[in-house]
Design a protein around this motif. Structure first.
Motif, PDB file in Angstrom:
ATOM      1  N   ARG A   1       0.831  -1.099   0.027  1.00 35.44           N
ATOM      2  CA  ARG A   1      -0.149  -0.022   0.095  1.00 35.44           C
ATOM      3  C   ARG A   1       0.684   1.284  -0.028  1.00 35.44           C
ATOM      4  O   ARG A   1       0.459   2.507  -0.441  1.00 35.44           O
ATOM      5  N   SER A   2       2.196   1.312   0.384  1.00 41.24           N
ATOM      6  CA  SER A   2       2.805   2.329   0.637  1.00 41.24           C
ATOM      7  C   SER A   2       3.718   2.817  -0.970  1.00 41.24           C
ATOM      8  O   SER A   2       4.151   3.645  -0.955  1.00 41.24           O
ATOM      9  N   ILE A   3       3.426   1.774  -1.746  1.00 38.33           N
ATOM     10  CA  ILE A   3       4.098   1.870  -3.102  1.00 38.33           C
ATOM     11  C   ILE A   3       3.931   3.251  -3.741  1.00 38.33           C
ATOM     12  O   ILE A   3       4.752   3.885  -4.259  1.00 38.33           O
TER      13      ILE A   3
ATOM     14  N   VAL B   1      15.900  13.444   6.204  1.00 32.04           N
ATOM     15  CA  VAL B   1      14.249  13.765   5.921  1.00 32.04           C
ATOM     16  C   VAL B   1      13.613  13.037   5.041  1.00 32.04           C
ATOM     17  O   VAL B   1      12.650  12.398   5.267  1.00 32.04           O
ATOM     18  N   VAL B   2      14.254  12.503   3.846  1.00 30.60           N
ATOM     19  CA  VAL B   2      13.576  11.682   3.096  1.00 30.60           C
ATOM     20  C   VAL B   2      13.566  10.316   3.580  1.00 30.60           C
ATOM     21  O   VAL B   2      12.424   9.486   3.515  1.00 30.60           O
ATOM     22  N   PHE B   3      14.333   9.549   4.227  1.00 37.20           N
ATOM     23  CA  PHE B   3      14.225   8.359   4.818  1.00 37.20           C
ATOM     24  C   PHE B   3      13.235   8.436   5.967  1.00 37.20           C
ATOM     25  O   PHE B   3      12.565   7.326   6.160  1.00 37.20           O
TER      26      PHE B   3
ATOM     27  N   VAL C   1       7.872  10.091  -2.882  1.00 33.99           N
ATOM     28  CA  VAL C   1       8.979  10.561  -2.305  1.00 33.99           C
ATOM     29  C   VAL C   1      10.193  10.101  -3.096  1.00 33.99           C
ATOM     30  O   VAL C   1      10.963  10.866  -3.040  1.00 33.99           O
ATOM     31  N   MET C   2      10.169   9.104  -3.786  1.00 31.33           N
ATOM     32  CA  MET C   2      11.510   8.818  -4.651  1.00 31.33           C
ATOM     33  C   MET C   2      11.462   9.761  -5.904  1.00 31.33           C
ATOM     34  O   MET C   2      12.561  10.089  -6.069  1.00 31.33           O
ATOM     35  N   LEU C   3      10.551  10.129  -6.337  1.00 28.31           N
ATOM     36  CA  LEU C   3      10.284  11.191  -7.435  1.00 28.31           C
ATOM     37  C   LEU C   3      10.942  12.694  -6.629  1.00 28.31           C
ATOM     38  O   LEU C   3      12.033  13.192  -7.396  1.00 28.31           O
TER      39      LEU C   3
ATOM     40  N   PHE D   1       9.852   7.842   4.208  1.00 24.53           N
ATOM     41  CA  PHE D   1       9.964   6.715   3.972  1.00 24.53           C
ATOM     42  C   PHE D   1       9.102   6.067   5.248  1.00 24.53           C
ATOM     43  O   PHE D   1       8.195   5.131   4.914  1.00 24.53           O
ATOM     44  N   ILE D   2       9.850   6.028   6.259  1.00 24.11           N
ATOM     45  CA  ILE D   2       9.251   5.478   7.701  1.00 24.11           C
ATOM     46  C   ILE D   2       8.064   5.613   7.814  1.00 24.11           C
ATOM     47  O   ILE D   2       7.284   4.992   8.435  1.00 24.11           O
ATOM     48  N   ALA D   3       7.809   7.076   7.875  1.00 31.63           N
ATOM     49  CA  ALA D   3       6.311   7.707   8.118  1.00 31.63           C
ATOM     50  C   ALA D   3       5.231   6.959   7.359  1.00 31.63           C
ATOM     51  O   ALA D   3       4.262   6.646   7.877  1.00 31.63           O
ATOM     52  N   ILE D   4       5.503   7.111   6.046  1.00 32.06           N
ATOM     53  CA  ILE D   4       4.417   6.460   5.063  1.00 32.06           C
ATOM     54  C   ILE D   4       4.238   4.881   5.272  1.00 32.06           C
ATOM     55  O   ILE D   4       3.016   4.600   5.469  1.00 32.06           O
TER      56      ILE D   4
END
Length: 268
Positions: A132-134, A214-216, A140-142, A219-222
């Motif tokens: 579901r996080s994809i 910040v970005v990682f 985020v990857m963008l 990821f964790i929050a999502i």
């Protein structure tokens, strides 16, 4: 047929049934590990092959029991994506392990280890949250790609002449920044750049803060957010009222049990 259905449901829903399947999967994983040792394969290759065949038979019996438990509509078994995965593992395992398909058959056996995910509910929950996080992770990857692209161009213009090994062109700059994201040896690259300009640390520290922390953390929050949603959905499924078919199935089973009890009383 209802009695067989009831027995199959009791077997497949028993905690000991899942525990036994997990034990078989772990045993199969151990056998796969033994198969990578030439000495063990040479001495006990026949026993390892027998273990693989026995494991496959157990998986087939498990699938049949689950199909019977889902009857009279076998399609109910395939409504669960994890059951479909388990069924495909069995189908692929039936590929002949000889001739040109030998390597494929050996590699497909590794899918049996993944059955731990489909058997253990908590692992299924985590995988569901990851799937579901994809979409959100893609955004985020963008964002991360844009940041890396901008920093790579800046790094090329700032350090390409001084450190061509790491900043020779755009491609090399991108690889250098991906290496910095892993926090592996990034200080060496920074100190090398500081030989050219003592304020170069601002470039590297800002990138590490933005690109790594910040970005990682995004990821964790999502993933955590989707994990919480998956948990809530599982709770709602557990609290959902039984369907009409389930009620009828239970009523038939109760009626059959009462009839058997009545016949025993009359016989006595």
């Amino acid at each position: 047929m209802s009695n067989i259905n009831l027995v199959a449901r009791r077997i497949t829903e028993a905690p000991s049934f899942d525990a036994g399947i997990v034990a078989i999967i772990i045993l199969n994983a151990v056998l796969l590990g033994f198969g990578t040792s030439p000495e063990i394969s040479q001495s006990y290759g026949a026993l390892i092959d027998i273990g693989h065949y026995v494991t496959l038979v157990i998986f087939i019996v498990e699938a049949i029991l689950k199909m019977i438990a889902a009857s009279p509509r076998v399609a109910g078994y395939f409504r669960d994506g994890w059951n479909v995965f388990d069924f495909l593992v069995i189908v692929f395992a039936l590929i002949p392990a000889t001739g040109q398909y030998a390597i494929i058959a050996r590699l497909v056996r590794l899918l049996r280890v993944l059955r731990l995910v489909s058997t253990i509910r908590d692992l299924r929950l985590i995988v569901t949250a990851l799937v579901r996080s994809i979409p959100s992770v893609g955004h985020v990857m963008l964002l991360m790609s844009i940041v890396v692209y901008i920093y790579s161009i800046i790094g090329y213009h700032l350090f390409s002449d001084h450190d061509p090994q790491n900043w020779r062109d755009l491609g090399k700059s991108l690889l250098t920044l991906f290496n910095i994201i892993t926090l592996e040896g990034w200080t060496d690259i920074m100190f090398n750049a500081m030989e050219l300009n003592e304020f170069a640390w601002i470039y590297f520290v800002s990138f590490v803060v933005i690109g790594t922390f910040v970005v990682f953390n995004l990821f964790i929050a999502i993933i955590i957010n989707n994990l919480d949603e998956a948990k809530l959905e599982r709770l709602r499924d557990l609290e959902s009222p039984p369907s009409r078919e389930e009620l009828l199935r239970e009523l038939r089973a109760t009626q059959d049990a009462l009839n058997r009890l009545e016949r025993r009383i009359k016989d006595e």
